[in-house]
Motif scaffolding. Structure first.
Motif, PDB file in Angstrom:
ATOM      1  N   PHE A 479       0.649  -1.398   0.215  1.00  0.00           N
ATOM      2  CA  PHE A 479      -0.066  -0.431   0.221  1.00  0.00           C
ATOM      3  C   PHE A 479       0.716   1.254  -0.108  1.00  0.00           C
ATOM      4  O   PHE A 479       0.318   2.276  -0.594  1.00  0.00           O
ATOM      5  CB  PHE A 479      -1.474  -0.331   1.406  1.00  0.00           C
ATOM      6  N   LEU A 480       2.137   1.333   0.627  1.00  0.00           N
ATOM      7  CA  LEU A 480       2.754   2.317   0.605  1.00  0.00           C
ATOM      8  C   LEU A 480       3.894   2.194  -0.331  1.00  0.00           C
ATOM      9  O   LEU A 480       3.945   3.694  -0.697  1.00  0.00           O
ATOM     10  CB  LEU A 480       4.221   2.203   2.077  1.00  0.00           C
ATOM     11  N   LEU A 481       3.930   1.826  -1.226  1.00  0.00           N
ATOM     12  CA  LEU A 481       4.759   1.872  -2.094  1.00  0.00           C
ATOM     13  C   LEU A 481       3.167   2.311  -3.542  1.00  0.00           C
ATOM     14  O   LEU A 481       3.519   2.841  -4.297  1.00  0.00           O
ATOM     15  CB  LEU A 481       5.200   0.592  -2.994  1.00  0.00           C
ATOM     16  N   ALA A 482       1.964   1.336  -3.312  1.00  0.00           N
ATOM     17  CA  ALA A 482       1.247   2.751  -3.980  1.00  0.00           C
ATOM     18  C   ALA A 482       0.563   3.525  -3.751  1.00  0.00           C
ATOM     19  O   ALA A 482       0.521   5.023  -5.119  1.00  0.00           O
ATOM     20  CB  ALA A 482      -0.138   1.731  -3.929  1.00  0.00           C
ATOM     21  N   TRP A 483       0.857   4.048  -2.721  1.00  0.00           N
ATOM     22  CA  TRP A 483       0.919   5.405  -2.220  1.00  0.00           C
ATOM     23  C   TRP A 483       1.805   6.417  -2.237  1.00  0.00           C
ATOM     24  O   TRP A 483       1.364   8.434  -3.369  1.00  0.00           O
ATOM     25  CB  TRP A 483       0.597   5.843  -0.584  1.00  0.00           C
ATOM     26  N   CYS A 484       2.867   5.662  -3.041  1.00  0.00           N
ATOM     27  CA  CYS A 484       4.633   6.789  -3.114  1.00  0.00           C
ATOM     28  C   CYS A 484       3.947   7.383  -4.552  1.00  0.00           C
ATOM     29  O   CYS A 484       4.879   7.738  -5.305  1.00  0.00           O
ATOM     30  CB  CYS A 484       5.661   5.858  -3.302  1.00  0.00           C
ATOM     31  N   SER A 485       3.493   6.271  -5.481  1.00  0.00           N
ATOM     32  CA  SER A 485       3.229   6.371  -6.653  1.00  0.00           C
ATOM     33  C   SER A 485       2.171   7.324  -7.157  1.00  0.00           C
ATOM     34  O   SER A 485       2.366   8.851  -7.956  1.00  0.00           O
ATOM     35  CB  SER A 485       2.779   5.344  -8.046  1.00  0.00           C
ATOM     36  N   ALA A 486       1.244   7.057  -6.552  1.00  0.00           N
ATOM     37  CA  ALA A 486       0.044   7.976  -5.993  1.00  0.00           C
ATOM     38  C   ALA A 486       0.461   9.750  -5.967  1.00  0.00           C
ATOM     39  O   ALA A 486       0.530  11.213  -5.893  1.00  0.00           O
ATOM     40  CB  ALA A 486      -1.343   7.765  -4.905  1.00  0.00           C
ATOM     41  N   ARG A 487       1.116   9.591  -5.099  1.00  0.00           N
ATOM     42  CA  ARG A 487       1.900  10.586  -4.073  1.00  0.00           C
ATOM     43  C   ARG A 487       3.286  11.836  -5.433  1.00  0.00           C
ATOM     44  O   ARG A 487       2.296  13.329  -5.207  1.00  0.00           O
ATOM     45  CB  ARG A 487       2.795  11.561  -3.437  1.00  0.00           C
ATOM     46  N   ALA A 488       3.464  10.604  -6.108  1.00  0.00           N
ATOM     47  CA  ALA A 488       3.968  11.775  -7.367  1.00  0.00           C
ATOM     48  C   ALA A 488       3.453  12.161  -8.213  1.00  0.00           C
ATOM     49  O   ALA A 488       3.611  13.193  -8.898  1.00  0.00           O
ATOM     50  CB  ALA A 488       4.642  10.413  -7.859  1.00  0.00           C
ATOM     51  N   TRP A 527      10.265  -3.375   1.442  1.00  0.00           N
ATOM     52  CA  TRP A 527      11.001  -2.073   2.242  1.00  0.00           C
ATOM     53  C   TRP A 527      11.638  -1.083   1.750  1.00  0.00           C
ATOM     54  O   TRP A 527      12.161  -0.589   1.958  1.00  0.00           O
ATOM     55  CB  TRP A 527      10.859  -3.173   4.066  1.00  0.00           C
ATOM     56  N   ILE A 528      12.606  -2.078   1.232  1.00  0.00           N
ATOM     57  CA  ILE A 528      13.601  -1.267   0.889  1.00  0.00           C
ATOM     58  C   ILE A 528      13.260  -0.158  -0.645  1.00  0.00           C
ATOM     59  O   ILE A 528      13.777   0.535  -0.655  1.00  0.00           O
ATOM     60  CB  ILE A 528      15.129  -2.089   0.120  1.00  0.00           C
ATOM     61  N   ALA A 529      12.554  -0.752  -1.351  1.00  0.00           N
ATOM     62  CA  ALA A 529      11.893  -0.280  -2.417  1.00  0.00           C
ATOM     63  C   ALA A 529      11.313   0.948  -1.719  1.00  0.00           C
ATOM     64  O   ALA A 529      11.194   2.025  -2.466  1.00  0.00           O
ATOM     65  CB  ALA A 529      10.985  -0.887  -3.751  1.00  0.00           C
ATOM     66  N   PHE A 530      10.421   1.026  -0.801  1.00  0.00           N
ATOM     67  CA  PHE A 530       9.999   2.393   0.000  1.00  0.00           C
ATOM     68  C   PHE A 530      10.689   2.779  -0.018  1.00  0.00           C
ATOM     69  O   PHE A 530      11.088   4.267  -0.040  1.00  0.00           O
ATOM     70  CB  PHE A 530       9.172   2.002   1.557  1.00  0.00           C
ATOM     71  N   LEU A 531      12.260   2.528   0.398  1.00  0.00           N
ATOM     72  CA  LEU A 531      13.114   3.480   1.630  1.00  0.00           C
ATOM     73  C   LEU A 531      13.376   4.532   0.342  1.00  0.00           C
ATOM     74  O   LEU A 531      13.747   5.666   0.571  1.00  0.00           O
ATOM     75  CB  LEU A 531      14.385   2.621   2.251  1.00  0.00           C
ATOM     76  N   LEU A 532      13.918   3.584  -1.138  1.00  0.00           N
ATOM     77  CA  LEU A 532      14.100   4.571  -2.093  1.00  0.00           C
ATOM     78  C   LEU A 532      13.689   5.151  -2.469  1.00  0.00           C
ATOM     79  O   LEU A 532      14.038   6.269  -3.620  1.00  0.00           O
ATOM     80  CB  LEU A 532      14.663   3.282  -3.033  1.00  0.00           C
ATOM     81  N   LEU A 533      11.813   4.716  -2.347  1.00  0.00           N
ATOM     82  CA  LEU A 533      11.200   5.756  -3.210  1.00  0.00           C
ATOM     83  C   LEU A 533       9.980   6.693  -1.974  1.00  0.00           C
ATOM     84  O   LEU A 533       9.372   7.539  -2.915  1.00  0.00           O
ATOM     85  CB  LEU A 533       9.975   4.823  -3.978  1.00  0.00           C
TER      86      LEU A 533
END
Length: 775
Positions: A479-488, A527-533
């Motif tokens: 969900f957090l990774l999807a939120w990163c894309s949405a916020r971008a 988690w590592i992908a989330f830290l990078l984005l």
């Protein structure tokens, strides 16, 4: 009694060099002949009173003699002064014994410096040559002859490096090259003879030869010599010892062996360099004595010092600034040198901290710790933070440094890794960070922990919890990774530039993850992908781990993160996160003692790097402890006051429904809804503790496991110690399988053929799988 007066008038007397002489006055006012005692004219005059030829010659001779006496009276002293000056120069009378002593010592110092510089130049030359050969080997390969040449150069480089290190450790021994009084006298005598034979004698012979060959030259030179002698007669030279030349005053190596720089020892007695024995810093009372104690200790351990200054009395001991003449401040962190200094200075265990100066490679700050540097009075209480009283962009105070400066920084924009062994205070530091985040009006908190409850003490103030359930954790991270894309996409639509603008309507999200190594492989990748984005989108992650190396974190992500905190850790964790030279620079997290069940030790003490507004230097900090009771109390207050509202920003991102579904998944707790999982049996926990104690290797043999079991219950697991190893291990394996079966644990051993004797082992992944079925 009668008195007879000379009929000549007193005005006819002239004074010459303190005596009166008769002068014949011949002028128009006093004409007349010389009279005898009876008043008659003398024989030099005629009876008519006229002067004869003899009288004129005598008068002329009289005046000539007077002139000669006057000239001689002024030139002879000048000649004597000139002779004395020549003798003063020839015999080195203008040089004091101290100047000669310093000149003799400087000869040895110049030789030492020349040898040291030559050695360094040779090392640099050989190093460049070896690097060139190595590059050529990579690019073009090596023939057998070239390979032999490379080995020869490398061997010579090692020898030169050892010689340079030995020369640096020896230093310049001033006390070993001090000249004796006889050597000083011999120096003066030899130089005097050299000047006489090389200057005075040749000059005299040359002058005599010129006069004999050309007498007119002597006639011309005579008035010049007389004039110079006349001037010297009136201006005599001061024939004294001159002041020390500037080049003999500066270097400390040229100072006398017994000087004011040798501070008193513990008994107050000044000692010579040869007798400078180290003494404990715990016994000193003044700054000068503390500096001297440190200087003597470092010199005793082979350090080449230039100066020890800036001594300061601290609440916990002493600190001082050390400047090296040879060697490096990093040498103080070498294990043998470090332990030697601890012993000489009589400090508490691991009570020496060396902080390298980032701007001066030859300088460091040394802290000598005698008592606990972080007493409750120094650390102070946890500051109260009212609900919604802060912004996540604000600077918060978390603790105190050893130099009494606050540990204060903002959580905004940080992707942080906190590394500390079990008992190092990792969870406490994470809870302190979480306590600040939950007090913010523009930040929501998510708590993740695959093996525990993380910052669960702040439960009511946390927006989302995902603990001890891999499916829930992976769902949150996806969900957090999807939120990163949405916020971008939102950021681009709003025209906010390259980072999210945090506000009440668009709050930041602070994700706290404890026990990072316990994540599943899938969760680690997420988690590592989330830290990078996440950083640009104000979705910030703060991870906690017992280890900082790639094999535990899943990737070499630690060095890439913007901020690091390191508590009690292994040396390899420090170098992995902060670089190979971190230990030498003073980041000695390997010296911090973790807490036990009965002693707090150094729990909560950390080194930090990359914190905004804080210097990147090896300073030790103490984070204030947040008790579970305090965390629960403020969490309730903050929940009642209202948490950051995510509804608006999630609706704009099109993720409100997904967030609601995620809330339901996490609210069910670990495992399937309604399922109550039993606690892991004691024998399974003991097996896992054995792996943790051995730094979690992939496998442990029965023999290794037996050692840990025997420590916990010697009576139960030491029953076969008197048996042969083969029989002992067989009995231990049977007993272990029996206890696991009785406890309802499905765990089998594995026989590995690549180990000696095809040993029976238990695998870490099997232990973790068995633990995951329990609560």
């Amino acid at each position: 009694m009668s008195t007879t007066h000379d009929p000549r008038n007193a005005r006819d007397l002239e004074v010459y060099e303190g005596e009166y002489v008769w002068a014949e006055v011949l002028d128009d006012d006093h004409p007349g002949p010389r009279r005898d005692q009876n008043g008659n004219g003398s024989e030099e005059h005629g009876q008519d009173g006229r002067r004869g030829p003899q009288a004129g010659a005598r008068t002329a001779g009289h005046y000539a003699a007077a002139v000669v006496r006057i000239v001689a009276g002024h030139t002879v002293p000048g000649l004597r002064h000139g002779w004395a000056a020549a003798a003063h120069w020839t015999t080195l009378g203008y040089m004091s014994d101290e100047e000669i002593r310093r000149r003799l010592v400087k000869r040895h110092l110049d030789t030492y410096i020349e040898q040291r510089d030559d050695t360094r130049a040779d090392i640099e030359r050989l190093n460049k040559k070896a690097q060139k050969l190595a590059r050529e080997a990579v690019d073009f390969g090596l023939t057998q002859e070239e390979g032999a040449r490379l080995r020869e150069v490398n061997g010579e480089l090692r020898r030169r490096a050892r010689a340079g290190k030995a020369l640096a450790q020896i230093g310049f021994a001033t006390e070993m090259v001090q000249p004796t009084g006889e050597q000083i006298r011999r120096y003066r005598t030899v130089r005097s003879l050299g000047r006489f034979a090389g200057v005075i004698l040749p000059a005299g012979i040359t002058t005599l030869g010129l006069v004999l060959a050309a007498p007119t030259v002597g006639l011309v030179a005579l008035p010049v010599l007389a004039g110079a002698a006349w001037w010297l007669g009136r201006h005599p030279l001061a024939l004294t010892s001159r002041a020390l030349p500037a080049d003999l005053v500066g270097p400390a190596e040229l100072e006398p062996v017994v000087s004011n720089s040798s501070a008193p020892g513990p008994d107050g007695v000044h000692e010579t360099e040869a007798d400078l024995k180290p003494f404990p810093v715990r016994d000193v009372t003044t700054v000068e004595e503390a500096e001297e104690a440190l200087r003597r200790a470092i010199v005793h351990e082979g350090g080449g010092l230039e100066d020890v200054t800036g001594g300061t009395k601290e609440p916990w001991g002493w600190s001082a600034r050390v400047v090296f003449a040879t060697g490096s401040p990093d040498d103080l962190n070498e294990p043998a040198t470090y332990k030697g200094l601890i012993t000489l200075l009589k400090l508490r265990r691991n009570g020496l901290l060396i902080e390298a100066d980032p701007d001066h490679g030859d300088t460091c700050t040394v802290r000598m710790i005698l008592t606990n540097p972080f007493t409750p009075e120094i650390v102070g209480p946890v500051p109260y933070r009212a609900p919604q009283s802060m912004s996540i962009l604000d600077i918060a105070d978390y603790g105190v440094a050893m130099d009494a400066t606050p540990l204060a920084f903002s959580l905004a924009g940080l992707m942080l890794l906190m590394v500390a062994d079990s008992g190092g205070g990792k969870s406490g530091v994470m809870l302190a960070l979480g306590e600040v985040a939950t007090a913010c009006r523009d930040a929501a908190v998510i708590n993740i922990d695959p093996a525990g409850t993380g910052i669960g003490d702040l439960g009511p103030a946390i927006a989302l919890n995902a603990c001890m359930d891999d499916d829930q954790i992976c769902a949150v991270l996806e969900f957090l990774l999807a939120w990163c894309s949405a916020r971008a996409r939102q950021r681009a639509a709003y025209g906010w530039g390259n980072k999210w603008r945090v506000s009440r309507e668009h709050p930041a999200v602070c994700v706290f993850l404890d026990e990072w190594p316990q994540l599943s492989d899938r969760a680690k990748k997420l988690w590592i992908a989330f830290l990078l984005l996440g950083r640009k989108e104000a979705l910030w992650g703060y991870g906690g781990s017992q280890y900082g190396t790639k094999d535990y974190l899943g990737e070499a992500i630690g060095p890439k993160l913007s901020a690091k905190m390191i508590g009690a850790s292994r040396r390899i964790d420090v170098t992995e996160l902060l670089g190979a030279g971190a230990l030498g620079e003073g980041y000695r997290a390997d010296l911090i003692q973790a807490a036990t069940h009965t002693a707090i030790n150094d729990a909560g003490q950390i080194y930090a790097h990359g914190l905004p507004g804080m210097p990147n230097k090896p300073m030790r900090y103490q984070v204030r402890e947040i008790s579970p009771e305090y965390a629960a109390r403020v969490a309730i207050e903050r929940a009642r006051a209202g948490l950051a509202d995510l509804t608006h920003t999630l609706t704009e991102a099109g993720l409100l429904d997904a967030w609601s579904e995620l809330q339901k998944i996490c609210a069910a707790g670990p495992g399937a809804p309604g399922e109550v999982r039993p606690e892991a049996p004691g024998i399974l926990r003991q097996l896992h503790e054995a792996f943790v104690h051995e730094s979690e290797p992939d496998a442990l043999t029965i023999d290794q496991i037996h050692g840990h079991l025997r420590k916990n219950d010697p009576e139960r697991w030491g029953a076969w110690d008197d048996r042969d190893d083969r029989i002992r291990l067989s009995q231990v394996a049977k007993a272990l399988q029996k206890e696991l079966a009785e406890a309802g644990v499905e765990l089998k051993s594995t026989r590995l053929s690549d180990l000696k004797g095809k040993s029976t082992v238990y695998l870490l992944e099997d232990i973790r799988a068995a633990l995951s079925t329990f609560g």
